[in-house]
Design an enzyme around this catalytic site. Sequence first.
Site, PDB file in Angstrom:
ATOM      1  N   ASP A 280      62.362  46.499  24.170  1.00  0.00           N
ATOM      2  CA  ASP A 280      62.376  45.049  24.757  1.00  0.00           C
ATOM      3  C   ASP A 280      60.886  44.418  25.574  1.00  0.00           C
ATOM      4  OD1 ASP A 280      62.624  42.096  24.963  1.00  0.00           O
ATOM      5  OD2 ASP A 280      64.838  42.118  25.029  1.00  0.00           O
TER       6      ASP A 280
HETATM    7  C1  BGC Z   1      63.563  38.880  25.167  1.00  0.00           C
HETATM    8  C2  BGC Z   1      63.415  39.352  23.307  1.00  0.00           C
HETATM    9  C3  BGC Z   1      62.408  38.567  23.165  1.00  0.00           C
HETATM   10  C4  BGC Z   1      60.714  39.107  23.288  1.00  0.00           C
HETATM   11  C5  BGC Z   1      59.873  39.337  22.474  1.00  0.00           C
HETATM   12  C6  BGC Z   1      62.380  39.584  25.566  1.00  0.00           C
HETATM   13  O1  BGC Z   1      62.236  38.559  27.408  1.00  0.00           O
HETATM   14  O2  BGC Z   1      64.464  40.116  25.484  1.00  0.00           O
HETATM   15  O3  BGC Z   1      64.927  39.191  22.453  1.00  0.00           O
HETATM   16  O4  BGC Z   1      62.214  39.213  21.452  1.00  0.00           O
HETATM   17  O5  BGC Z   1      60.789  39.214  24.817  1.00  0.00           O
HETATM   18  O6  BGC Z   1      59.856  37.757  23.129  1.00  0.00           O
END
Ligand code: BGC
Length: 752
Positions: A280
């Site tokens: 993530d």
């Molecule tokens: C979120 C993810 C997301 C990623 C990219 C993160 O803050 O937890 O679900 O895919 O950002 O935007």
Amino acid sequence: MARLLPLAAAISLLAGTAFAAPPDPVAQRAQALLARMTLEEKIGQLTQLGAEVPGPNQEKPEELIRAGKAGSVLWTIDSDLIARLQRVAVQESRLGIPLLFGYDVIHGYKNVFPVPLGMAATWDPALVERSQAIAARESWTAGINWTFTPMVDIARDARWGRIVEGAGEDTFLGIAMARAQVRGLQGPALGTPERVLTSVKHFAAYGAADGGRDYDSVYVPEVLLQNVYFPPFRAAVEAGAGTVMSAYMTLNDVPASGNRWLLRDVLRQDMGFKGFVISDAFAVQSLENHGYAADNADAAARGLQAGVNMDMASNSYMRQLPALVKAGKLPQRVVDDAVRDVLTVKLRMGLFEKPYGDPARKEAVFNDPAHRAATREAAQRSIVLLRNEGRALPLAAALKRIAVIGPLGDSGEDIKGSWTVEKGAGVTVLEGIKARWPQAEVTFSRGGDMQRAYALPWDANDGKPAPALMPAAEQQAELAQAVEAARQADTVVMVLGERANMSGEAASVASLALQGNQQALLQAVVATGKPVVLVLLNGRPLDIAWADAHVPAIVEAWFPGSEGGHAIADVLSGAVNPGGKLPVSWPRSTGHVPAYYNHNLTHANEADRNFTSRYSTDAPSSPLYPFGHGLSYTTFAYGAPTLDRTTARAGEPVKVSVKVRNTGAVAGDEVVQLYIHQRAGSAARPQRELKGFQRVNLQPGAEQTVSFTLGREELKFWSPATMAWGVEPGAFDVWVGGSSTAQAHAEFRLTR
Ligand code: BGC
């Protein structure tokens, strides 16, 4: 967990990486490419850059890409920038390896579908698959070839803001939605034209955050991981998901993005995952924040060793891995293995042959009328009729004066929900009602305002404050004006719930109460005595106990997407008969969470229900609306379920059939649901578990026989007594009906 090394892995370990290439052409191409790469280029493939974020030494993304130091770029939807960066990668970098462009295309790109929780409420996996295929087509055309969806985290706590992004509380429904989304987005195989790479997230158990607080620690025993939280991931992997995203939080004290057991033993060995893992955003770097890694170098080393192939946005791999490998602190083989996975996915996608989208066709694809029609249909099918006392709905076609009231009644942004790609208004409830009742006088009063108390963290980091709250005097004035509008109307449609940014990431709540002055507004409008319909736009169950007691008609519309206002008006008018069902148990109050139907029995026996699990002093323990609940403008009657056999050998399928009849005056949809309970075994099993469902459409008076098969897949469970999956002999109850409180019952027995 001790395991024997598979033979191939053992041989490759003994013989070194050159020996590891399996004899398939893609793997051979990946290996050949790997052999030509420098260490920096390899680490480049493990790096995902923020599109406009400079590198660790202030390099522009373009320079890094030219130098082969990036494998993927995220957070841009600028088709020109995407095409330009891809040209740099393909034409100007030494090896010409194309980039993956990642973005959160969660529920549509231009044409916005309902939020995933709403899509789950359709109980219609075929529709979900078709919808995600449309989202994929729009994304791919625009240049986004990788989307960070589906989120398959099971969520039992409505305080957690991200409950909106998943399929709700149930594993069986979650599996169906996970599979459908992967198939829709990726197609039957990686490389299907006009589809995109998926990323199943957030591995794993992110939805079980302590107190429902986003990013907080998760403590989940293995019995629940195996039976509840892992299966939707397994289903997505089996459907071919090319990538998996590791979660932010600590799972049983080990951060998910540094958790070797999770990412290697469970994901790769048990589930057979063959793609690559992306962290993530900044999750590799935050291994240090968790108090797990000693510093950023330790974070990079442990992230990679645990099984995170690609570092999203934190540049920790780029910064740290070269020196670690050169100093002999990290084996070259670990890097090579990680890179091979990334190259293999890119090759299987056909990215080398077709690195670009088709932005010249973007407008034509975005404006495809079939896409727009699909979002409206999905929205119609996602709507759940929670309550309809005295047949308050549908509203008469002849209404003369309709008052639309509430802060969400005319908000084109909020109706689309969180995670939308482009700015731009969707059809509001006000607009939908005006279009449906062209002869009527339709007024709109906001009735006050509501906002988040705190800015979203990324806005706060950019120095943006939370939006100011409307002063109390103004709230009061707007409320009074709304009450006056209600008095002038024949019927009031109140549109309450949450703003889009009140649910989603970083949107957990301490209370499920209606925020701002919405409760006061609702009570004041109901006090006028006018017929009131409550339409909810929200990403989680809210505390609507008062409304349930005082408002005859309540419509759960979730965040229905860009055609939402039309879909809601279709349902309010009766042009569409609602057939959605709740993918979550609806708690009576905040204190009732976590709320889920498939809990265990307690020490009470049939005769002594006083000792069952319950709140004893202040409130009923049952949910306000049970999981699977949803009304219709017609009624359905169920026959007794029949079984093709009442005794079977463990593992042999049992077929359950039930007759469903439309006993009302209009055609309608029913979601026929099947629940089971295993009465005794090596471990206690939930009092009920969903194991089959089918959404059927029935004309008035029509009857259909719906059948389900209970085979190994449905009957097996992971037993903490044996630490293994199995089907155990014994007696089973079966219920079939229109919600998790279904009464029509049968039973069977499995023998050895
Ligand atoms: C979120 C993810 C997301 C990623 C990219 C993160 O803050 O937890 O679900 O895919 O950002 O935007």
